[in-house]
Design a protein around this motif. Structure first.
Motif, PDB file in Angstrom:
ATOM      1  N   CYS A 168       0.829  -1.210   0.000  1.00 11.71           N
ATOM      2  CA  CYS A 168       0.000   0.000   0.000  1.00 11.71           C
ATOM      3  C   CYS A 168       0.862   1.259   0.000  1.00 11.71           C
ATOM      4  O   CYS A 168       0.520   2.245  -0.669  1.00 11.71           O
ATOM      5  N   ALA A 169       1.964   1.239   0.729  1.00  8.86           N
ATOM      6  CA  ALA A 169       2.851   2.400   0.708  1.00  8.86           C
ATOM      7  C   ALA A 169       3.469   2.591  -0.672  1.00  8.86           C
ATOM      8  O   ALA A 169       3.565   3.722  -1.174  1.00  8.86           O
ATOM      9  N   ALA A 170       3.888   1.493  -1.308  1.00 10.16           N
ATOM     10  CA  ALA A 170       4.442   1.595  -2.663  1.00 10.16           C
ATOM     11  C   ALA A 170       3.391   2.107  -3.641  1.00 10.16           C
ATOM     12  O   ALA A 170       3.685   2.942  -4.516  1.00 10.16           O
ATOM     13  N   GLY A 171       2.156   1.630  -3.518  1.00 14.32           N
ATOM     14  CA  GLY A 171       1.096   2.124  -4.384  1.00 14.32           C
ATOM     15  C   GLY A 171       0.830   3.602  -4.183  1.00 14.32           C
ATOM     16  O   GLY A 171       0.603   4.345  -5.152  1.00 14.32           O
ATOM     17  N   ALA A 172       0.865   4.058  -2.930  1.00 14.42           N
ATOM     18  CA  ALA A 172       0.653   5.480  -2.653  1.00 14.42           C
ATOM     19  C   ALA A 172       1.769   6.331  -3.251  1.00 14.42           C
ATOM     20  O   ALA A 172       1.520   7.424  -3.784  1.00 14.42           O
ATOM     21  N   VAL A 173       2.999   5.840  -3.179  1.00 10.34           N
ATOM     22  CA  VAL A 173       4.127   6.580  -3.770  1.00 10.34           C
ATOM     23  C   VAL A 173       3.970   6.682  -5.282  1.00 10.34           C
ATOM     24  O   VAL A 173       4.203   7.748  -5.881  1.00 10.34           O
ATOM     25  N   LEU A 174       3.561   5.598  -5.920  1.00  8.76           N
ATOM     26  CA  LEU A 174       3.364   5.629  -7.372  1.00  8.76           C
ATOM     27  C   LEU A 174       2.270   6.626  -7.764  1.00  8.76           C
ATOM     28  O   LEU A 174       2.423   7.386  -8.732  1.00  8.76           O
ATOM     29  N   ILE A 175       1.175   6.636  -7.037  1.00  7.57           N
ATOM     30  CA  ILE A 175       0.089   7.573  -7.332  1.00  7.57           C
ATOM     31  C   ILE A 175       0.555   9.013  -7.123  1.00  7.57           C
ATOM     32  O   ILE A 175       0.207   9.919  -7.907  1.00  7.57           O
ATOM     33  N   ALA A 176       1.345   9.238  -6.067  1.00  9.69           N
ATOM     34  CA  ALA A 176       1.845  10.592  -5.813  1.00  9.69           C
ATOM     35  C   ALA A 176       2.713  11.089  -6.968  1.00  9.69           C
ATOM     36  O   ALA A 176       2.603  12.254  -7.392  1.00  9.69           O
ATOM     37  N   TRP A 177       3.565  10.220  -7.511  1.00  8.93           N
ATOM     38  CA  TRP A 177       4.402  10.636  -8.641  1.00  8.93           C
ATOM     39  C   TRP A 177       3.563  10.860  -9.896  1.00  8.93           C
ATOM     40  O   TRP A 177       3.890  11.717 -10.728  1.00  8.93           O
ATOM     41  N   GLU A 178       2.493  10.113 -10.072  1.00  8.84           N
ATOM     42  CA  GLU A 178       1.634  10.343 -11.231  1.00  8.84           C
ATOM     43  C   GLU A 178       0.922  11.692 -11.127  1.00  8.84           C
ATOM     44  O   GLU A 178       0.752  12.399 -12.124  1.00  8.84           O
ATOM     45  N   ILE A 179       0.493  12.038  -9.930  1.00  9.62           N
ATOM     46  CA  ILE A 179      -0.109  13.362  -9.750  1.00  9.62           C
ATOM     47  C   ILE A 179       0.907  14.454 -10.062  1.00  9.62           C
ATOM     48  O   ILE A 179       0.589  15.456 -10.730  1.00  9.62           O
ATOM     49  N   ARG A 180       2.133  14.256  -9.612  1.00  7.62           N
ATOM     50  CA  ARG A 180       3.189  15.222  -9.908  1.00  7.62           C
ATOM     51  C   ARG A 180       3.445  15.303 -11.416  1.00  7.62           C
ATOM     52  O   ARG A 180       3.681  16.390 -11.963  1.00  7.62           O
TER      53      ARG A 180
END
Length: 350
Positions: A168-180
């Motif tokens: 879940c933490a890895a998924g959250a990091v990936l989503i954060a970079w996509e928003i960026r």
């Protein structure tokens, strides 16, 4: 629920077909480019020089391993149904965009017409096989014949929590970079997610944004199921972690190759976060793979998967029945309804 023998054989054949398709493209790239240069191209090293454009990425190598493992699991493992479902879902997610991106002008300029035609045929076959795997897993289920027939097991309590935190933490990091990515480069939207002439992608792969979002959703879903210790949590988590691993590994390779850690303090905040994300992604994938590699213990009936209640230990033992005390109509002529007077000594086990 487990799979019938016919469903197991069908799922194994479908998975083997997908493995052959991926292997044929990997062999084509190795033959045309050489493994050393292909590896550098996958890692994103600038000095990689290829005489021909690669058609695959490092994810394809992982998918080949996944398909081989699912082929074996379909024939032998108790979690065959879950393995077929997750392999089918990943196949659909990865190959579906190829149905409309392979024929784009950028693809036709980068690859020959014959190569594009073969890639489109393979994409149709892969999508059909992925859908057939999901249908097979759903239609071929049956209850165990007896108590000796193995059923799928979820992860243990500690392993489930570790996999939940990592995925879940890895998924959250990936989503954060996509928003960026969308905020920083809105010019590439929506081609970044659905393909187009403004972005570059591999012939057999999905657009970069599409692949990242699918991976993030898979990691989050697998992490939540691992926390619940669901029977399908291990296949979903293992596949999610396996697909997550190449991005972290290749990121670490780039960091080491270009000695980026030596000047870590001089880098911009965004670049430092990117470097740390690569290490975290690799560590999270490895942690999830290790945590979910071994099945957990058999859970008692009625067990609460979210914890905090009864059921995490062995099933409670039913107290023995004692004539004349406790249940139903009174025994021994006490008259009327209700329990008899309590005995002078409590029954054994109370």
């Amino acid at each position: 629920m487990i799979l019938t023998r016919g469903a197991r054989a069908t799922g194994a054949v479908l998975s083997a077909v997908l493995a052959v398709i991926v292997a044929s493209w990997l062999i084509r790239d190795v033959d045309a480019i050489g493994f050393g240069q292909l590896w550098r191209y996958w890692a994103g090293l600038h000095e990689a020089r290829t005489g021909a454009m690669p058609t695959t990425s490092g994810t394809d190598l992982v998918l080949f391993v996944v398909y081989v493992a699912v082929t074996v699991a379909a024939l032998r493992a108790a979690s065959a149904a879950s393995a077929l479902v997750v392999a089918g879902v990943v196949t659909l997610a990865v190959r579906l965009p190829g149905l409309w991106t392979i024929g784009s002008h950028r693809m036709e300029a980068a690859y020959s017409g014959d190569l594009c035609s073969r890639a489109l045929i393979c994409a149709f076959v892969a999508v059909a096989a992925g859908a057939a795997m999901i249908i097979t897993a759903g239609a071929g289920r049956r209850p165990p014949a007896d108590s000796y027939e193995r059923t799928p097991l979820g992860p243990g309590p500690g392993a489930g929590v570790l996999a939940f935190l990592a995925l879940c933490a890895a998924g959250a990091v990936l989503i954060a970079w996509e928003i960026r990515q969308v905020v920083r480069d809105p010019y590439f939207f929506p081609d970044w997610y659905v393909g187009g002439d403004r972005i570059a992608q591999y012939l057999t792969g999905p657009p970069p944004g599409w692949a990242t979002v699918v991976l993030a959703l898979l990691c989050v879903a697998a992490g939540i199921s691992a926390a619940a210790r669901a029977p399908h949590a291990r296949p979903f988590g293992l596949v999610g972690a396996a697909v997550l691993l190449p991005g972290g590994v290749f990121g670490v390779v780039r960091i080491v190759h270009y000695d980026l850690l030596e000047h870590f303090g001089d880098q911009s905040t965004e670049l430092r976060l990117s470097l740390l994300s690569s290490f975290f992604q690799a560590l999270a994938a490895l942690a999830a793979l290790i945590a979910l590699a071994v099945p957990g213990p058999v859970r008692a009936p009625g067990q609460d998967p979210w914890g905090g209640g009864p059921g995490w230990g062995p099933a409670p033992v039913t107290p023995p029945h004692h004539p004349g005390y406790g249940y139903g109509y009174p025994q021994g002529g006490s008259g009327g309804f209700g329990p008899p007077p309590p005995p002078s000594q409590p029954p054994p086990g109370w």
